[in-house]
Design an enzyme around this catalytic site. Sequence first.
Site, short mmCIF file in Angstrom:
data_model
loop_
_atom_site.label_atom_id
_atom_site.label_comp_id
_atom_site.label_asym_id
_atom_site.label_seq_id
_atom_site.Cartn_x
_atom_site.Cartn_y
_atom_site.Cartn_z
N SER A 47 -1.42 -9.89 -0.13
CA SER A 47 -0.33 -9.05 -0.63
C SER A 47 -0.01 -9.44 -2.07
O SER A 47 -0.04 -10.61 -2.44
CB SER A 47 0.92 -9.23 0.23
OG SER A 47 2.04 -8.62 -0.36
N GLU A 236 -10.83 -3.66 6.66
CA GLU A 236 -10.10 -4.68 5.91
C GLU A 236 -10.16 -6.01 6.67
O GLU A 236 -9.46 -6.19 7.66
CB GLU A 236 -8.64 -4.24 5.70
CG GLU A 236 -8.52 -2.94 4.91
CD GLU A 236 -7.08 -2.57 4.61
OE1 GLU A 236 -6.38 -3.37 3.95
OE2 GLU A 236 -6.64 -1.50 5.07
N TYR A 279 -8.48 -2.83 10.54
CA TYR A 279 -8.52 -4.25 10.17
C TYR A 279 -9.49 -5.04 11.05
O TYR A 279 -9.87 -4.60 12.14
CB TYR A 279 -7.12 -4.86 10.29
CG TYR A 279 -6.19 -4.40 9.19
CD1 TYR A 279 -5.82 -5.24 8.15
CD2 TYR A 279 -5.67 -3.10 9.18
CE1 TYR A 279 -4.98 -4.82 7.13
CE2 TYR A 279 -4.83 -2.66 8.17
CZ TYR A 279 -4.48 -3.53 7.15
OH TYR A 279 -3.65 -3.11 6.15
#
Length: 474
Positions: A47, A236, A279
Amino acid sequence: MQLASSYKASGGRILASSNITRRIRNTQKNNAKFVSAFCQSNCGDVSPNVLGAFCIDTNLPCDFNHSTCNGKNELCYGRGPGYPNEFESTRIIGNRQFLKAADLFNSASEELQGKVDYRHTYLDFSQLEVSVSTSTGGQQVVKTCPAAMGFSFAAGTTDGPGAFDFKQGDDKGNPFWRLVGGILKKPGKEQVECQAPKPILLDTGEMKEPYDWAPAILPIQIIRIGQLVILSVPGEFTTMAGRRLRDAVKNVLISGSNGEFNSNTHVVLAGLTNTYSQYVTTFEEYQVQRYEGASTLYGPHTLSAYIQEFQKLATAMVANKEIPATNILPPDMLDKQIGLLPGVILDSTPPGVHFGDVSSDVAANSDFRKGSTVNATFHSACPRNDLLTDGTFALVERLNGDNWIPVYDDDDWSLRFKWSRPSKLSPESFATLEWTIPEDAVPGVYRLRHFGASKPLIGSIEHFTGTSRAFAVR
């Protein structure tokens, strides 16, 4: 200032789309011929909100395990380095990436040498047999599962929390939302056991109407450019999942290559490649069932499946062998896609007003110093009518003799284009151009110009433009 005061706002006018100013960088003749790619790697749990997550009501840190504030995830937000200004956070993070990229480029000394090669295959991840190690040191065969989303998926992340009473780290679920999800498709016993400990909110892999809700057949690919090896993954990966995959592939390349690959082999991961399948976490991260684990579609052994199949590609590359042909191909659903975003119905302006007319102009007889901000608001139309991919919605022009020349457009950080529709049901809208004058701006006479495209109720889309009053920059 006297010269600037002689140039009033132009008023809006219709123009051909071919007359829209092209992006300034596209028209510069002396640009260096340089191409760069800023690619995502194993970014699944990364992030830019580097200051951490805080409750917006108390300014205290969020609950560490569930990312909640007094049990509510809606109040927990991450903070970037420029908090509370998200534009500034974006600028700082972008500048950090640029500086590091420039440093890596300028300090690079190793030349890529050797073969250019690749291996590619499609796999059905909904029922892939995977050999994994047991706690006693043996091997057992497990399977991946049809895709499913867990409860913590709906909680979102601290970059963008979800709504209602979902929270991260939920491995139990909620009876009410389990009932709601079951109305769409209730997962069977085998699927529940396969996905455990994920409590299934949406059984997307077994939901087929109006077409598949989640992919089952995925591409994986290895690309080799000399001693650089790129692993192309369709999702991801978390930081640790990516490390494990890279290490596993590198070991295969080095151990089986008879010296063609060595410790100087660079294995990198290219995420979100060729298709998208949410993910991928490690087995241990999956057990915790935070957002990333709940969004790991194919069950707890998803990463092990990727490692196993990428090792097969690496083995084939080292042995200079082709991948065995299969009949597995992803379905072509281009003709089945449903768009839930309605098109633009109508753009309009008040009676007597044209698209491109100024609604709020630069103050008369204005002069500005570097670092200050100039803004003007125009009567505009929905940007979705034409994204102006090779053009610009916003332009700063400087007077050069008798001609206005473009100097900044919406590629430039200093110039912001903000579109708004004050009333959701109104066809009227506005575009505000904000220019923070850079320190290297040339003193002179300037003005702001807006480009756009409007849609009538009946007829074709028309392009328009308009300018602000001129002003001086010292």
